[in-house]
Scaffold this active site. Structure first.
Site, PDB file in Angstrom:
ATOM      1  N   PHE A   7       0.852  -1.185   0.000  1.00 15.81           N
ATOM      2  CA  PHE A   7       0.000   0.000   0.000  1.00 15.81           C
ATOM      3  C   PHE A   7       0.890   1.237   0.000  1.00 15.81           C
ATOM      4  CE2 PHE A   7      -2.344   3.301   2.392  1.00 15.81           C
ATOM      5  CZ  PHE A   7      -3.479   3.403   1.608  1.00 15.81           C
TER       6      PHE A   7
ATOM      7  N   TRP B  57       0.665  -4.671   2.833  1.00 16.88           N
ATOM      8  CA  TRP B  57      -0.690  -4.834   2.327  1.00 16.88           C
ATOM      9  C   TRP B  57      -1.455  -5.818   3.205  1.00 16.88           C
ATOM     10  CZ3 TRP B  57      -3.947  -2.490  -0.814  1.00 16.88           C
ATOM     11  CH2 TRP B  57      -5.123  -3.168  -1.168  1.00 16.88           C
TER      12      TRP B  57
ATOM     13  N   GLY C  20      -7.398  -8.133   4.211  1.00 19.95           N
ATOM     14  CA  GLY C  20      -8.396  -8.274   5.262  1.00 19.95           C
ATOM     15  C   GLY C  20      -9.732  -7.724   4.838  1.00 19.95           C
TER      16      GLY C  20
ATOM     17  N   ASP D 214     -12.309  10.151  12.846  1.00 22.92           N
ATOM     18  CA  ASP D 214     -13.169   9.579  11.802  1.00 22.92           C
ATOM     19  C   ASP D 214     -13.282   8.078  12.057  1.00 22.92           C
ATOM     20  OD1 ASP D 214     -14.711   9.033   9.609  1.00 22.92           O
ATOM     21  OD2 ASP D 214     -13.127   9.346   8.136  1.00 22.92           O
TER      22      ASP D 214
END
Length: 269
Positions: A36, A74, A77, A163
């Protein structure tokens, strides 16, 4: 891919957008390998990684234009489902975040100042007036918020994710839980995170048990702060959806404001 057009992962690697609101996240793939990659990620990603709050940070690289590229392990999940937010492991991970002195110290060193309730209120009041919506239930709500701001000391402020939507809670294939997307993090009252999470995902009769897993025995101050921050969030959402012309959603959040007014600031008792 223009945002990273001058960045190369090396031979054989291919970048593709990973989605998300900012458009700054990518998946880098080479054969069976996948990582990622994100542009200008949270500057305290290394601390979050070291504490096991986010997937492992693999490397960081600064580009010639000043942008910082980070690569993380990465995770194959899944996002937590709404019903799973009531689990004690969610409460425990959030408590770990809120109790992290290292995170708090780093955030303060970066010059971030706490979100003071009075400042939150004044900004919200100005926004409501600017929109010409300072009437009816929104005006009543503002009056209730102004009656008493949450009473906090410097020791009460923590690093909040800000958030805590269920989509940001990720479980890997081994069952490890992570909280991702830290771009909006703030130093604030922990109720800034707790209020939206409890009101949105946890049945009210389970709040006390959930908060015990979080490590707090709720008192009148806690109940009031949860109500106060949820009211702020509800008004903010009315404004946000109204600005986008999403009438049904704005009306839905207006009803939540009215429910909170009816319930009163003793919510949870």
């Amino acid at each position: 891919m223009k945002r990273l057009e001058h960045f190369s992962m090396g031979e054989g690697w291919h970048l593709r957008p990973a989605g998300g609101a900012t458009g700054e996240a990518y998946v880098a793939e080479q054969g069976q390998q996948k990582i990622f990659v994100k542009r200008n990620s949270s500057p305290f990603l290394a601390v979050l990684s070291a504490e096991g709050i986010v997937p492992k940070l693999l490397w960081t690289k600064r580009l010639e234009n000043g942008d910082v590229i980070t690569a993380q392990q990465w995770i194959s999940g899944r996002e937590l489902k709404i019903a799973e937010m009531n689990q004690s492991r969610v409460a425990e991970l959030l408590a770990k975040i809120h109790q992290s002195q290292e995170l708090l110290d780093m955030f303060k060193r970066m010059g971030n100042r706490p979100l003071i309730p009075g400042n939150i209120f004044r900004a919200l009041q100005t926004h409501v007036r600017h929109k010409g919506m300072d009437q009816g239930s929104l005006q009543q709500a503002l009056q209730q918020l102004e009656v008493r701001f949450p009473n906090l000391t410097e020791q009460d402020f923590v690093v909040c994710h800000a958030d805590v939507h269920h989509n940001n809670w990720i479980e890997d294939e081994k069952g490890n839980l992570f909280l991702i997307d830290w771009d909006g993090a703030q130093v604030a009252d922990p109720a800034l995170d707790l209020a939206p999470l409890l009101y949105a995902y946890v049945p009210e009769e389970s709040w006390e048990l959930w908060l015990q897993a979080y490590g707090r025995t709720p008192d009148s101050s806690m109940w009031y702060r949860l109500w106060w921050y949820r009211m702020v969030q509800s008004i903010e959402n009315v404004l946000w959806y109204d600005e986008r012309g999403e009438v049904e959603q704005a009306a839905n959040w207006t009803r939540k404001v009215e429910q909170l007014l009816h319930k009163g600031s003793g919510a949870g008792n």
